[in-house]
Design a protein around this motif. Structure first.
Motif, mmCIF file in Angstrom:
data_model
loop_
_atom_site.group_PDB
_atom_site.id
_atom_site.type_symbol
_atom_site.label_atom_id
_atom_site.label_comp_id
_atom_site.label_asym_id
_atom_site.label_seq_id
_atom_site.Cartn_x
_atom_site.Cartn_y
_atom_site.Cartn_z
ATOM 1 N N TRP A 18 0.835 -1.182 0.000
ATOM 2 C CA TRP A 18 0.000 0.000 0.000
ATOM 3 C C TRP A 18 0.878 1.243 0.000
ATOM 4 C CZ3 TRP A 18 -5.199 -0.088 -0.523
ATOM 5 C CH2 TRP A 18 -5.845 -1.300 -0.316
ATOM 6 N N GLU A 20 0.546 5.328 0.777
ATOM 7 C CA GLU A 20 -0.350 6.298 1.404
ATOM 8 C C GLU A 20 0.045 7.705 0.995
ATOM 9 O OE1 GLU A 20 -2.068 7.443 5.815
ATOM 10 O OE2 GLU A 20 -1.254 5.450 5.438
ATOM 11 N N GLU A 21 -0.947 8.441 0.516
ATOM 12 C CA GLU A 21 -0.739 9.828 0.112
ATOM 13 C C GLU A 21 -0.755 10.723 1.358
ATOM 14 O OE1 GLU A 21 -0.192 10.810 -2.985
ATOM 15 O OE2 GLU A 21 -0.518 8.852 -3.892
ATOM 16 N N GLY A 24 -3.943 10.971 3.279
ATOM 17 C CA GLY A 24 -4.480 9.757 3.903
ATOM 18 C C GLY A 24 -5.050 8.756 2.919
ATOM 19 N N THR A 25 -5.153 9.143 1.648
ATOM 20 C CA THR A 25 -5.649 8.216 0.634
ATOM 21 C C THR A 25 -4.651 7.080 0.470
ATOM 22 O OG1 THR A 25 -6.622 10.083 -0.545
ATOM 23 C CG2 THR A 25 -6.417 8.010 -1.760
ATOM 24 N N ARG A 26 -5.165 5.856 0.414
ATOM 25 C CA ARG A 26 -4.291 4.694 0.253
ATOM 26 C C ARG A 26 -4.538 4.052 -1.108
ATOM 27 N NH1 ARG A 26 -4.720 0.563 4.756
ATOM 28 N NH2 ARG A 26 -2.710 -0.051 3.956
ATOM 29 N N TRP A 27 -3.471 3.618 -1.749
ATOM 30 C CA TRP A 27 -3.533 2.940 -3.039
ATOM 31 C C TRP A 27 -2.805 1.609 -2.925
ATOM 32 C CZ3 TRP A 27 -6.335 5.488 -6.640
ATOM 33 C CH2 TRP A 27 -6.500 6.854 -6.474
#
Length: 101
Positions: A18, A20-21, A24-27
């Motif tokens: 993962w 994390e931006e 808080g956005t996770r990709w």
């Protein structure tokens, strides 16, 4: 694939992970086909650290075996040259020629 691409890509391939931006956005960056098709797949097929260690140790052992085999050949050839009546002269000539490289 170019030589540059070969040398810059991570090796071994990255496992699923993962990113994390700052907001808080996770990709999920998939590293295996199972996760590529289903992000929520519980059966990630990426090799575990234990699997990767086992492969690395096996490769290390194969390289060590190959190195020992080459050393055996080298020692046998050097011994054969020295056993020749002109062995010392042959080795001296070889050393003199290689020093100019």
């Amino acid at each position: 694939m170019s030589t540059t691409e070969e040398t810059t890509r991570p090796w071994p391939p990255l496992a699923c992970h993962w990113v994390e931006e700052p907001d808080g956005t996770r990709w999920l960056v998939p590293g295996c086909v199972a996760r590529l098709h289903d992000v929520d797949a519980g059966s990630c097929t990426c090799p575990t650290l234990a699997d990767q260690l086992e492969v690395a140790q096996r490769e290390r052992d194969e390289v060590r075996h190959a190195h020992r085999s080459l050393q055996s050949w080298h020692h046998a050839i050097v011994a054969a040259v020295y056993a020749h009546p002109d062995g010392i002269r042959i080795m001296k000539n070889a050393a003199d020629r290689s020093s100019g490289c």
